[in-house]
Write an enzyme that holds these catalytic residues in place. Structure first.
Site: not given
Length: 189
Positions: A144-145
């Protein structure tokens, strides 16, 4: 942590696209795990441009079906932990894999900065290198950048289609799912 050898070019890959509440997403996988994930809008042709040997698969192995269901749930606005999804990170440098591991540890609805990730790696001056690793993340939203921000918590750079607006939308979805926003309040930013 040391670098892993690259995936053999002759190794079979599979790919698929699937509907979500935010549009069509895609996955590419090997026998080891997910090789790439793409946020909307994506087509099989788009996936095959990057992975020419990937064959479209309409009957998914259980682990891939579970990963797809998790991405769909997340983009539908449900709290969803995707840390269990196996990734095939062969060929990625050790630094990027370490950034991915720390990014995956960020809980839905929470954020960290590039500097905080760099400090957690024991390299406090490496915020820009963390930013590059996040920009090259082949696994959004499984890694989940979108939960990693610039200095001062500013939403900077997001290489997925829609750029920063997509990042904001994902953060808003997660904030609402975590109960951080009531009703249909305005966006976070």
């Amino acid at each position: 942590m040391e670098d892993l050898p690259p995936r053999p070019p002759e190794e079979p890959l599979a790919c698929t696209v699937f509907d979500t509440a935010q549009g069509r997403c895609g996955l590419v996988w090997s026998s080891q795990g997910v090789v790439a994930a793409r946020l909307p809008e994506v087509t099989v042709e788009t996936l095959r441009r990057r992975f020419p040997s990937a064959q479209e698969c309409l009957e998914w192995p259980p682990a891939i079906a579970e990963a797809i269901a998790g991405v769909q749930a997340l983009l539908r606005g449900e709290l969803c932990d995707l840390r269990h999804v196996a990734l095939d990170e062969r060929g990625l440098p050790a630094f990027r894999r370490a950034v991915h591991a720390l990014t995956r540890a960020i809980e839905p609805g929470q954020t960290r900065t590039y500097g905080e990730i760099a400090a957690a790696l024991g390299e406090p001056g490496a915020a820009r290198a963390v930013g590059r690793a996040e920009a090259e993340n082949p696994f959004p939203p499984i890694v989940p950048c979108h939960r990693v921000m610039g200095a001062g918590g500013e939403p900077t750079g997001f290489s997925a289609p829609g750029g920063i607006e997509t990042k904001r939308r994902l953060l808003l979805i997660e904030a609402r799912a975590a109960g951080q926003l009531a009703g249909d309040q305005q966006a976070l930013f």
